[in-house]
Scaffold this motif. Structure first.
Motif, PDB file in Angstrom:
ATOM      1  N   ASP A 107       5.450  -1.063   5.993  1.00 50.60           N
ATOM      2  CA  ASP A 107       4.696  -1.785   4.963  1.00 50.60           C
ATOM      3  C   ASP A 107       5.585  -2.779   4.230  1.00 50.60           C
ATOM      4  O   ASP A 107       5.184  -3.916   3.965  1.00 50.60           O
ATOM      5  CB  ASP A 107       4.085  -0.799   3.965  1.00 50.60           C
ATOM      6  CG  ASP A 107       2.760  -0.251   4.443  1.00 50.60           C
ATOM      7  OD1 ASP A 107       2.648   0.004   5.653  1.00 50.60           O
ATOM      8  OD2 ASP A 107       1.840  -0.087   3.629  1.00 50.60           O
ATOM      9  N   ASP A 165       0.815  -1.223   0.000  1.00 49.71           N
ATOM     10  CA  ASP A 165       0.000   0.000   0.000  1.00 49.71           C
ATOM     11  C   ASP A 165       0.848   1.273   0.000  1.00 49.71           C
ATOM     12  O   ASP A 165       0.552   2.231  -0.715  1.00 49.71           O
ATOM     13  CB  ASP A 165      -0.931  -0.005   1.217  1.00 49.71           C
ATOM     14  CG  ASP A 165      -1.979  -1.114   1.133  1.00 49.71           C
ATOM     15  OD1 ASP A 165      -2.304  -1.502  -0.008  1.00 49.71           O
ATOM     16  OD2 ASP A 165      -2.445  -1.578   2.183  1.00 49.71           O
ATOM     17  N   LYS A 166       1.905   1.272   0.816  1.00 49.69           N
ATOM     18  CA  LYS A 166       2.774   2.450   0.902  1.00 49.69           C
ATOM     19  C   LYS A 166       4.209   1.989   0.709  1.00 49.69           C
ATOM     20  O   LYS A 166       4.918   1.723   1.674  1.00 49.69           O
ATOM     21  CB  LYS A 166       2.600   3.138   2.257  1.00 49.69           C
ATOM     22  CG  LYS A 166       1.184   3.642   2.520  1.00 49.69           C
ATOM     23  CD  LYS A 166       1.068   4.232   3.921  1.00 49.69           C
ATOM     24  CE  LYS A 166      -0.361   4.679   4.215  1.00 49.69           C
ATOM     25  NZ  LYS A 166      -0.486   5.196   5.614  1.00 49.69           N
ATOM     26  N   GLU A 218       7.042   3.297   2.863  1.00 55.33           N
ATOM     27  CA  GLU A 218       6.962   3.109   4.312  1.00 55.33           C
ATOM     28  C   GLU A 218       7.706   1.833   4.707  1.00 55.33           C
ATOM     29  O   GLU A 218       7.426   0.755   4.190  1.00 55.33           O
ATOM     30  CB  GLU A 218       5.507   3.022   4.763  1.00 55.33           C
ATOM     31  CG  GLU A 218       4.713   4.305   4.598  1.00 55.33           C
ATOM     32  CD  GLU A 218       5.151   5.379   5.584  1.00 55.33           C
ATOM     33  OE1 GLU A 218       5.680   5.026   6.653  1.00 55.33           O
ATOM     34  OE2 GLU A 218       4.971   6.569   5.262  1.00 55.33           O
ATOM     35  N   THR A 223      10.083   6.595  -7.562  1.00 48.11           N
ATOM     36  CA  THR A 223       9.564   7.544  -6.575  1.00 48.11           C
ATOM     37  C   THR A 223      10.670   8.324  -5.885  1.00 48.11           C
ATOM     38  O   THR A 223      10.390   9.170  -5.027  1.00 48.11           O
ATOM     39  CB  THR A 223       8.726   6.801  -5.511  1.00 48.11           C
ATOM     40  OG1 THR A 223       9.502   5.726  -4.950  1.00 48.11           O
ATOM     41  CG2 THR A 223       7.458   6.237  -6.111  1.00 48.11           C
TER      42      THR A 223
END
Length: 213
Positions: free
Chosen positions: A77, A70-71, A74, A134
């Motif tokens: 995660d 999801d992240k 993170e 990212t």
């Protein structure tokens, strides 16, 4: 629980604990307190049991591989995602600890296991690519490809390595250390500072180890 499911459950337990090559259908029947004939009614020997266990493992592992993080930036995660991958491997570790022998004796599983390993490489490459796009890491395509191979390698031979390293360590502790060893390979490529990332990663690992002891 149905007898067939119980046979699979206890077979998996015996294979993991004793080694698949050391377990006979009679051993499985004795643990279940059923007759060998009853076991044979559901599975015509040990080979069909091994095949069904591989099908179960393959299905579960592919589901985890394809589950999105999801992240992705993170740490928690990513840690949970890789922990679940290692946990699936630990649950079916007899395949990995005796991999060469099993593939030689069950050649029809070779192509399926090969595809599963390739799926690991593809998924790891996708995760590394996302971190690069990212801006979390900066890595060349060649290095990214090699890292994906190393991640897949670790997710294949970790059970054997762990036994050689310390066979007495608990499974949760072993998995956390495995996840730490895998994610820490990102350190040299972290854009905002590898030292800070490694410190954060080590602190997170220590916290997770405390909850596992």
């Amino acid at each position: 629980m149905k007898t067939k499911d119980r046979i699979l459950q206890y077979s998996l337990q015996l294979f993991n604990e004793e080694g698949e090559q050391n377990v006979t259908p009679v051993d499985i029947a004795n643990v279940l307190d059923i007759s060998p004939g009853n076991l044979y009614y559901h599975f015509k020997g040990k080979d069909p049991i091994i095949h069904q266990l591989f099908v179960d493992f393959e299905e579960e592992f592919r589901m985890v591989l394809t589950a999105p993080i999801d992240k992705p930036l993170e740490l928690s995660d990513n840690w949970v995602y890789f922990y679940i991958l290692f946990e699936e491997i630990a649950d079916f570790r007899f395949f990995y600890r005796n991999l060469q022998s099993i593939l030689e004796r069950y050649p029809d599983l070779q192509s399926r296991f090969r595809r599963l390993v390739q799926h690991k490489v593809t998924t790891m490459a996708s995760i590394i690519g996302t971190l690069d796009r990212t801006g979390f890491i900066s890595i060349s395509q060649i290095e990214a490809d090699q890292m994906a191979e190393r991640f897949a390698l670790q997710l294949t031979y970790w059970p054997t390595y762990q036994v050689l390293l310390d066979s007495d360590v608990s499974t949760p502790v072993s998995i956390h250390n495995g996840v730490y060893g895998l994610i820490s390979q990102l350190t040299p490529y972290v854009v905002d500072g590898g030292d800070e990332f490694l410190t954060l990663l080590t602190e997170f690992r220590d916290k997770m180890l405390k909850t596992s002891k």
